[in-house]
Design a protein around this motif. Sequence first.
Motif, PDB file in Angstrom:
ATOM      1  N   SER A   1       4.753  -3.203   2.748  1.00 61.02           N
ATOM      2  CA  SER A   1       4.003  -4.418   2.447  1.00 61.02           C
ATOM      3  C   SER A   1       3.520  -5.071   3.734  1.00 61.02           C
ATOM      4  O   SER A   1       3.782  -4.593   4.835  1.00 61.02           O
TER       5      SER A   1
ATOM      6  N   THR B   1       0.828  -1.192   0.000  1.00 58.73           N
ATOM      7  CA  THR B   1       0.000   0.000   0.000  1.00 58.73           C
ATOM      8  C   THR B   1       0.864   1.244   0.000  1.00 58.73           C
ATOM      9  O   THR B   1       1.942   1.251   0.586  1.00 58.73           O
ATOM     10  N   ARG B   2       0.383   2.265  -0.645  1.00 57.97           N
ATOM     11  CA  ARG B   2       1.119   3.525  -0.683  1.00 57.97           C
ATOM     12  C   ARG B   2       0.853   4.268   0.614  1.00 57.97           C
ATOM     13  O   ARG B   2      -0.291   4.435   1.029  1.00 57.97           O
TER      14      ARG B   2
ATOM     15  N   ILE C   1       6.284   2.908   0.164  1.00 60.29           N
ATOM     16  CA  ILE C   1       5.395   1.753   0.056  1.00 60.29           C
ATOM     17  C   ILE C   1       5.797   0.750   1.121  1.00 60.29           C
ATOM     18  O   ILE C   1       6.972   0.445   1.285  1.00 60.29           O
TER      19      ILE C   1
END
Length: 130
Positions: free
Chosen positions: A29, A2-3, A27
Motif C-alpha cells: 500500500s 497495488t498488486r 500487495i
Amino acid sequence: MTRVGVWHYVDAGHAGAGYLGSAQVVIRSDVRGESIVSVYDVFGRAAQAFDVFENARCTFHSNSPGGFRTVHLHPAAPAFCGRQSSNTMTCWVHYGLTNEIATATIPSPKDQGDRSAVLQALLTHLVAAT
C-alpha cells in the motif's frame, strides 16, 4: 493498494492430502511498511482443502497470541483472522478447492485500516481467479 506480483510453486510440506500447488500474491500500500502476502493453496477436492482450513482454525483459535476473530464475507466463505504479533495478522479463507492465507503487516496499531475490507477484496480476487 497495488498488486506487485504473482508466482506459482509447490510446497513439499503439503505433499499428500490432495494438495496440488500454490500461488502467491504480494500487495503493498501507500502506507510505508504495510504489505499483504496472500498465498492460495489449491487441493484436488474441496473436502481436502476444508480439512486443512479447519485444522488451521483450531490451531489459531487455541494458540493465537493476540486474539482470534471470525470474519463474515460475501459470497459466504469460512474465514478467520488471528494476530501473530503487534503489527502482523494472518487471515484464512476457504473457498471451493482453495484456501487463502493472507498475512498483513501494518506499521503501527493506529494505522491498521479496515482488515475486513482488505480480506473481502482478496476473496473477490480469489473468486475471480477460480
